[in-house]
Design a protein around this motif. Structure first.
Motif, short mmCIF file in Angstrom:
data_model
loop_
_atom_site.label_atom_id
_atom_site.label_comp_id
_atom_site.label_asym_id
_atom_site.label_seq_id
_atom_site.Cartn_x
_atom_site.Cartn_y
_atom_site.Cartn_z
N GLN A 1 0.97 -1.24 -0.02
CA GLN A 1 -0.05 0.05 0.05
C GLN A 1 0.79 1.16 -0.06
O GLN A 1 0.37 2.18 -0.44
N ASP A 2 2.23 1.18 0.51
CA ASP A 2 3.00 2.58 0.69
C ASP A 2 3.62 2.54 -0.74
O ASP A 2 4.61 1.69 -1.05
N PRO A 3 3.63 3.49 -1.36
CA PRO A 3 4.24 3.91 -2.39
C PRO A 3 5.64 3.83 -2.54
O PRO A 3 6.38 3.43 -3.58
N GLN A 4 6.14 4.48 -1.42
CA GLN A 4 7.83 4.37 -1.37
C GLN A 4 8.18 2.90 -1.41
O GLN A 4 9.18 2.61 -1.72
N ILE A 5 7.62 2.09 -0.43
CA ILE A 5 8.08 0.76 -0.14
C ILE A 5 7.77 -0.03 -1.65
O ILE A 5 8.81 -0.63 -1.93
N SER A 6 6.77 0.26 -2.06
CA SER A 6 6.60 -0.38 -3.46
C SER A 6 7.72 -0.21 -4.59
O SER A 6 7.96 -0.95 -5.11
N GLN A 7 8.20 0.85 -4.41
CA GLN A 7 8.91 1.42 -5.61
C GLN A 7 10.44 0.72 -4.98
O GLN A 7 11.18 0.24 -5.94
N MET A 8 10.65 0.75 -3.58
CA MET A 8 11.78 0.18 -3.27
C MET A 8 11.92 -1.47 -3.85
O MET A 8 12.84 -2.00 -4.21
N LEU A 9 10.69 -2.14 -3.57
CA LEU A 9 10.54 -3.68 -4.08
C LEU A 9 10.95 -3.62 -5.32
O LEU A 9 11.43 -4.52 -6.04
N LYS A 10 10.18 -2.62 -6.21
CA LYS A 10 10.46 -2.80 -7.72
C LYS A 10 12.04 -2.60 -8.07
O LYS A 10 12.49 -3.44 -8.78
N THR A 11 12.62 -1.72 -7.44
CA THR A 11 13.89 -1.48 -7.76
C THR A 11 14.93 -2.54 -7.23
O THR A 11 15.67 -3.18 -8.05
N ASP A 12 14.50 -3.14 -6.32
CA ASP A 12 15.17 -4.43 -5.82
C ASP A 12 14.81 -5.74 -6.61
O ASP A 12 15.83 -6.44 -6.97
N ALA A 13 13.64 -5.76 -7.19
CA ALA A 13 13.46 -6.77 -8.28
C ALA A 13 14.18 -6.45 -9.42
O ALA A 13 14.71 -7.52 -10.01
N ASN A 14 14.46 -5.31 -9.77
CA ASN A 14 15.15 -5.15 -11.10
C ASN A 14 16.55 -5.31 -10.78
O ASN A 14 17.25 -5.83 -11.71
N ALA A 15 16.94 -4.99 -9.65
CA ALA A 15 18.72 -5.40 -9.53
C ALA A 15 18.75 -6.70 -9.42
O ALA A 15 19.74 -7.39 -9.82
N ALA A 16 17.88 -7.64 -8.88
CA ALA A 16 17.81 -9.20 -8.98
C ALA A 16 17.94 -9.62 -10.30
O ALA A 16 18.93 -10.62 -10.69
N ARG A 17 17.04 -8.90 -11.26
CA ARG A 17 17.10 -9.31 -12.33
C ARG A 17 18.48 -8.90 -13.18
O ARG A 17 18.93 -9.82 -14.12
N GLN A 18 18.86 -7.98 -12.95
CA GLN A 18 20.50 -7.53 -13.43
C GLN A 18 21.30 -8.37 -13.18
O GLN A 18 22.20 -8.97 -13.86
N SER A 19 21.33 -8.92 -12.04
CA SER A 19 22.29 -9.80 -11.40
C SER A 19 22.17 -11.06 -12.03
O SER A 19 23.34 -11.70 -12.47
N LYS A 20 20.80 -11.73 -12.33
CA LYS A 20 20.69 -12.90 -13.15
C LYS A 20 21.09 -12.74 -14.55
O LYS A 20 21.82 -13.72 -14.82
N GLN A 21 21.17 -11.57 -15.06
CA GLN A 21 21.66 -11.34 -16.35
C GLN A 21 23.07 -11.61 -16.41
O GLN A 21 23.67 -12.15 -17.19
N LYS A 22 23.73 -10.89 -15.40
CA LYS A 22 25.08 -10.92 -15.31
C LYS A 22 25.67 -12.45 -14.95
O LYS A 22 26.83 -13.03 -15.72
N LEU A 23 24.97 -13.04 -14.18
CA LEU A 23 25.29 -14.51 -14.09
C LEU A 23 25.24 -15.48 -15.35
O LEU A 23 26.00 -16.25 -15.61
N MET A 24 24.15 -15.26 -16.07
CA MET A 24 23.90 -15.99 -17.13
C MET A 24 25.13 -15.68 -18.31
O MET A 24 25.20 -16.69 -19.12
#
Length: 61
Positions: free
Chosen positions: A34-57
């Motif tokens: 419900q909190d937009p700031q926390i939601s944005q933080m979670l989305k940012t962290d999700a993108n960072a995890a995907r970038q790390s996945k791409q680097k590992l690949m």
């Protein structure tokens, strides 16, 4: 790039899968948040995890 042995390959695949799972879970939590700031933080962290996945690949190429 040196060749990976079976153990290294298995560990790399495990890490790649874990990063994708983490990204998906963070996205799901961001959608429910419900909190937009926390939601944005979670989305940012999700993108960072995907970038790390791409680097590992890149090690699989």
């Amino acid at each position: 790039m040196s060749n990976l042995n079976q153990m290294e390959l298995q560990n790399l695949r495990h890490l790649i899968g874990a990063h994708e799972t983490t990204a998906n879970k963070l996205d799901a939590m961001a959608q429910q948040c419900q909190d937009p700031q926390i939601s944005q933080m979670l989305k940012t962290d999700a993108n960072a995890a995907r970038q790390s996945k791409q680097k590992l690949m890149t090690f699989l190429q």
